[in-house]
Design an enzyme around this catalytic site. Structure first.
Site, PDB file in Angstrom:
ATOM      1  N   LEU A 262      -0.354  68.645 116.671  1.00 17.89           N
ATOM      2  CA  LEU A 262      -0.653  69.713 117.621  1.00 17.89           C
ATOM      3  C   LEU A 262      -1.421  70.816 116.909  1.00 17.89           C
ATOM      4  O   LEU A 262      -0.925  71.461 115.989  1.00 17.89           O
ATOM      5  CB  LEU A 262       0.638  70.268 118.216  1.00 17.89           C
ATOM      6  CG  LEU A 262       1.556  69.210 118.837  1.00 17.89           C
ATOM      7  CD1 LEU A 262       2.934  69.786 119.098  1.00 17.89           C
ATOM      8  CD2 LEU A 262       0.950  68.687 120.122  1.00 17.89           C
ATOM      9  N   ASP A 263      -2.641  71.049 117.347  1.00 17.42           N
ATOM     10  CA  ASP A 263      -3.530  72.002 116.698  1.00 17.42           C
ATOM     11  C   ASP A 263      -3.075  73.440 116.911  1.00 17.42           C
ATOM     12  O   ASP A 263      -2.757  73.845 118.029  1.00 17.42           O
ATOM     13  CB  ASP A 263      -4.955  71.827 117.252  1.00 17.42           C
ATOM     14  CG  ASP A 263      -5.960  72.759 116.617  1.00 17.42           C
ATOM     15  OD1 ASP A 263      -6.215  72.613 115.410  1.00 17.42           O
ATOM     16  OD2 ASP A 263      -6.471  73.652 117.332  1.00 17.42           O
ATOM     17  N   HIS A 266       0.333  78.295 116.785  1.00 20.76           N
ATOM     18  CA  HIS A 266       0.535  79.746 116.848  1.00 20.76           C
ATOM     19  C   HIS A 266      -0.326  80.385 117.938  1.00 20.76           C
ATOM     20  O   HIS A 266      -0.121  81.550 118.279  1.00 20.76           O
ATOM     21  CB  HIS A 266       0.235  80.386 115.487  1.00 20.76           C
ATOM     22  CG  HIS A 266      -1.065  79.943 114.889  1.00 20.76           C
ATOM     23  ND1 HIS A 266      -1.180  78.778 114.172  1.00 20.76           N
ATOM     24  CD2 HIS A 266      -2.292  80.508 114.910  1.00 20.76           C
ATOM     25  CE1 HIS A 266      -2.435  78.643 113.761  1.00 20.76           C
ATOM     26  NE2 HIS A 266      -3.130  79.680 114.204  1.00 20.76           N
ATOM     27  N   GLU A 300       0.476  72.109 113.478  1.00 23.56           N
ATOM     28  CA  GLU A 300      -0.281  72.980 112.582  1.00 23.56           C
ATOM     29  C   GLU A 300       0.087  74.412 112.957  1.00 23.56           C
ATOM     30  O   GLU A 300      -0.157  74.839 114.094  1.00 23.56           O
ATOM     31  CB  GLU A 300      -1.788  72.786 112.727  1.00 23.56           C
ATOM     32  CG  GLU A 300      -2.573  73.699 111.790  1.00 23.56           C
ATOM     33  CD  GLU A 300      -4.018  73.889 112.192  1.00 23.56           C
ATOM     34  OE1 GLU A 300      -4.816  74.282 111.317  1.00 23.56           O
ATOM     35  OE2 GLU A 300      -4.360  73.679 113.375  1.00 23.56           O
ATOM     36  N   ASP A 326       0.093  76.481 102.512  1.00 26.88           N
ATOM     37  CA  ASP A 326       0.343  77.169 101.244  1.00 26.88           C
ATOM     38  C   ASP A 326       0.391  76.196 100.074  1.00 26.88           C
ATOM     39  O   ASP A 326       0.002  76.542  98.953  1.00 26.88           O
ATOM     40  CB  ASP A 326       1.659  77.959 101.303  1.00 26.88           C
ATOM     41  CG  ASP A 326       1.490  79.324 101.943  1.00 26.88           C
ATOM     42  OD1 ASP A 326       0.462  79.526 102.628  1.00 26.88           O
ATOM     43  OD2 ASP A 326       2.373  80.178 101.763  1.00 26.88           O
ATOM     44  N   HIS A 329      -3.205  75.556  99.308  1.00 27.25           N
ATOM     45  CA  HIS A 329      -3.833  76.712  98.648  1.00 27.25           C
ATOM     46  C   HIS A 329      -3.371  76.845  97.204  1.00 27.25           C
ATOM     47  O   HIS A 329      -4.159  77.172  96.305  1.00 27.25           O
ATOM     48  CB  HIS A 329      -3.495  77.998  99.411  1.00 27.25           C
ATOM     49  CG  HIS A 329      -3.979  78.018 100.836  1.00 27.25           C
ATOM     50  ND1 HIS A 329      -4.861  77.105 101.351  1.00 27.25           N
ATOM     51  CD2 HIS A 329      -3.675  78.868 101.874  1.00 27.25           C
ATOM     52  CE1 HIS A 329      -5.091  77.377 102.627  1.00 27.25           C
ATOM     53  NE2 HIS A 329      -4.390  78.442 102.962  1.00 27.25           N
ATOM     54  N   GLN A 399     -10.002  72.315 105.383  1.00 27.02           N
ATOM     55  CA  GLN A 399     -10.206  72.850 104.033  1.00 27.02           C
ATOM     56  C   GLN A 399     -11.488  72.329 103.405  1.00 27.02           C
ATOM     57  O   GLN A 399     -11.983  72.909 102.447  1.00 27.02           O
ATOM     58  CB  GLN A 399      -9.003  72.522 103.152  1.00 27.02           C
ATOM     59  CG  GLN A 399      -7.679  73.033 103.696  1.00 27.02           C
ATOM     60  CD  GLN A 399      -7.660  74.533 103.967  1.00 27.02           C
ATOM     61  OE1 GLN A 399      -8.411  75.295 103.367  1.00 27.02           O
ATOM     62  NE2 GLN A 399      -6.804  74.962 104.878  1.00 27.02           N
ATOM     63  N   VAL A 400     -12.037  71.249 103.941  1.00 22.88           N
ATOM     64  CA  VAL A 400     -13.352  70.767 103.499  1.00 22.88           C
ATOM     65  C   VAL A 400     -14.428  71.276 104.448  1.00 22.88           C
ATOM     66  O   VAL A 400     -15.389  71.930 104.040  1.00 22.88           O
ATOM     67  CB  VAL A 400     -13.377  69.225 103.437  1.00 22.88           C
ATOM     68  CG1 VAL A 400     -14.775  68.734 103.052  1.00 22.88           C
ATOM     69  CG2 VAL A 400     -12.354  68.703 102.438  1.00 22.88           C
ATOM     70  N   ASN A 402     -14.631  73.562 106.717  1.00 23.77           N
ATOM     71  CA  ASN A 402     -14.860  74.987 106.947  1.00 23.77           C
ATOM     72  C   ASN A 402     -15.531  75.665 105.769  1.00 23.77           C
ATOM     73  O   ASN A 402     -15.769  76.875 105.801  1.00 23.77           O
ATOM     74  CB  ASN A 402     -13.545  75.692 107.291  1.00 23.77           C
ATOM     75  CG  ASN A 402     -13.094  75.378 108.714  1.00 23.77           C
ATOM     76  OD1 ASN A 402     -13.886  74.966 109.548  1.00 23.77           O
ATOM     77  ND2 ASN A 402     -11.815  75.567 108.986  1.00 23.77           N
TER      78      ASN A 402
END
Length: 596
Positions: A262-263, A266, A300, A326, A329, A399-400, A402
């Protein structure tokens, strides 16, 4: 504010023409060129009596006196794109019988792929579900347990990431449509692979989004980065929630998928007594009983809140897993040295140690990127979740893709540094996920690409350039609209046999095999995970009597641990007669520790 009362979503009748249009006085449906008036029923639903919806029939709706014929919001197939007529499909009739009993995906190895770039396809211009089937055996050989498809809901044009989809029930036509999807799912299941689908419930794309014409699907009570929020808690929100629940049921029950990712949950703004995610979790539990197989929900979430993976009975949202940015990162910044943007608070060995053992670095602590205190701590002894509740990764599409050029992390690392970083992910306590091609350190980037019409496309291209200009990016940004940007992102599978790529592929296979062979390396108990910081560039991730030794270099390992055995190694690794393990430069090793 409305508080929707929960209720089970009834199985869909695929042989009926029906649509929810509560604001319309009259609705007509055109079936294979013949227009008919629909009958208004309770709750704003319109139906067509006396006409059976036959698979293959083409149809569309007209609201009141508006001359525009619109596709079905619950269409399963859009042969002519997002603006064209819908086609009747019964996904249950497309399913192939297999002996698949499903599998629990917590702690398994996931593999995220984008159908259009996973393979070149038969004509070399883009992949399909059928061409993806041809590579499933390679994933089995790698040791993968499940594939996670990036969104396939119908979106504008032929190529795109899928996050601007507008047909939440439909399988993108350029990929082969619903019949090809059914073939892919059956082929994966025959090989023992589960299939997870990335779905976007928090917004729709700008082109072909007709939902607002049919009813109050959106509300200005809440805002998202894409504009008005999906209406989950305002008047008439019950049918909107059912619209999303119905889509989830179709994918999991009727199509036979094993889970949903689920994208950006939040951005599902919901002040109802029961949050939509909790309602979805309880519905999926009922569908597990109905289907007799496990079904998985992966969220997500940017909130860094373990309540996301806490059961609804304990006051949580009931997700089975959530992505753990996290951890990404922490590993990325430590191995690369990058500190820009959201990497500013990451990069130290201390931060790396924390995310490998406690998942969140921002856990009620200050986030300089957000400018506020963020997150909540993970309880390593929780009875409601463990390390397997968190999906960890070295690469993913965001993470790639973007990044301005879509460059992969390994494009800026030595092979040994890449090997060290991926070992921390694959043998850590989370549920590891790979992103297509990373296993052989592919030369292909994964750039952001689109296929909008000329007017919208120009805006997207200009916006992409402006976004990275603000970040100080001086080099040319690949044009999202150019086919060459998409083509460059297609995986070049032939390079896997080349020396450096083949060596990395063997390393990934070795790590996954070790994870399967040694229970300690797949244990999700966070209480049993320790990290020993040997130096700022060297860590020892302890997993029972085994450990991952990761050294980023440059230069030799400053402090040599002692081990009984080196199970696997990548880079300049040497074990002395006394058991000490030395590394002349960046390297990784899997050790059986001495005296434990």
């Amino acid at each position: 504010m409305s508080t929707p009362s929960p209720g089970p979503v009834a199985p869909r009748s695929y042989d009926r023409y029906e649509v929810w249009a509560p604001q319309a006085g009259a609705v007509a449906v055109r079936v294979d060129g013949v227009a008919r008036a629909m009958q208004r029923g309770e709750g704003g639903w319109f139906t067509l009596d006396g006409v059976t919806a036959v698979p293959g029939a083409r149809y569309s709706f007209r609201l009141d006196e508006d001359p525009t014929w619109l596709p079905d919001p619950r269409s399963l197939r859009q042969i002519d794109g997002v603006h064209g007529e819908s086609a009747v499909v019964d996904p249950r009739a497309l399913r192939e019988e297999t002996a698949w009993a499903g599998r629990d995906l917590r702690g398994q190895v996931l593999y995220e792929l984008h159908v259009g770039t996973f393979t070149a396809g038969s004509d070399g211009r883009g992949g399909t579900f059928d061409s993806a089937i041809e590579r499933l055996d390679d994933l089995v050989d790698l040791g993968v347990d499940a594939v996670e498809l990036m969104p396939i809901a119908t979106f504008p044009g032929d190529r795109g990431w899928g996050y601007e989809g507008v047909g939440l029930y439909a399988a993108h036509e350029a990929y082969g449509g619903p019949a090809a999807l059914a073939r892919f799912v059956a082929a994966a299941h025959r090989r023992g692979l589960a299939v997870v689908l990335d779905v976007v419930h928090n917004h729709l794309g700008p082109a072909g989004n007709y939902l607002g014409r049919f009813g109050p699907y959106f509300t200005d009570r809440h805002e998202t980065p894409w504009g008005e929020a999906v209406n989950l808690d305002q008047p008439a929100s019950r049918p909107v929630r059912d619209f999303l629940l119905g889509s989830a049921r179709q994918w999991l029950v009727d199509v036979g998928l094993d889970g949903l990712r689920l994208d950006a949950v939040h951005e599902l703004h919901d002040d109802s007594e029961q949050h939509f995610l909790a309602e979805l979790a309880e519905a999926v539990s009922a569908w597990e009983v109905e289907t007799g197989r496990p079904l998985t929900l992966i969220a997500e979430s940017d909130r860094n809140d373990p309540a996301t993976v806490t059961p609804t009975a304990a006051g949580g949202l009931g997700m089975d897993l959530q992505w753990a940015d996290d951890v990404h990162h922490g590993v990325h910044a430590w191995i690369t040295g990058e500190r820009a943007g959201y990497y500013a608070d990451f990069g130290s060995a201390e931060t790396l140690s924390t995310v490998l053992t406690r998942i969140f670095w921002h856990a009620g602590t200050y986030s300089s990127f957000r400018g506020s205190v963020w997150g909540a701590p993970v309880d390593p002894g929780s009875e409601h979740y463990d390390g397997h509740s968190f999906v960890t990764f070295l690469q993913d599409h965001d993470q790639v893709g973007n990044r301005a050029a879509g460059d992969r992390i390994h494009h800026g690392l030595s092979p040994a540094q890449h090997a060290a970083a991926c070992a921390l992910i694959l043998l850590g306590p989370g549920t590891p996920m790979l992103f297509q091609g990373e296993e052989w350190a592919t030369s292909a980037p994964f750039a952001f690409f689109t296929d909008h019409d000329a007017e919208l496309g120009e805006l997207v291209t200009a916006g992409r350039v402006a976004e990275f200009a603000e970040m100080g990016w001086a080099e040319a940004v690949p044009d999202p609209q150019a086919r060459s940007t998409f083509s460059a992102s297609i995986l070049p599978w032939a390079e896997r046999s080349e020396d450096d790529h083949a060596r990395m592929l063997r390393w990934y296979r070795t790590l996954i095999a070790l994870r399967r062979e040694h229970p300690a390396l797949a244990d999700g108990d966070l209480r049993a995970v320790r990290v020993e910081i040997l130096a700022e560039g060297s860590v020892l991730l302890r997993r029972g009597d085994l450990a991952v030794l990761a050294h980023r270099g440059p230069g030799p390992l400053p402090r040599a641990p002692r081990a009984r055995e080196v199970l696997a190694a990548f880079g300049p690794v040497r074990q002395g007669p006394d058991g000490t393990v030395r590394m002349a430069d960046a390297a990784a090793a899997i050790l059986r520790l001495d005296g434990e």
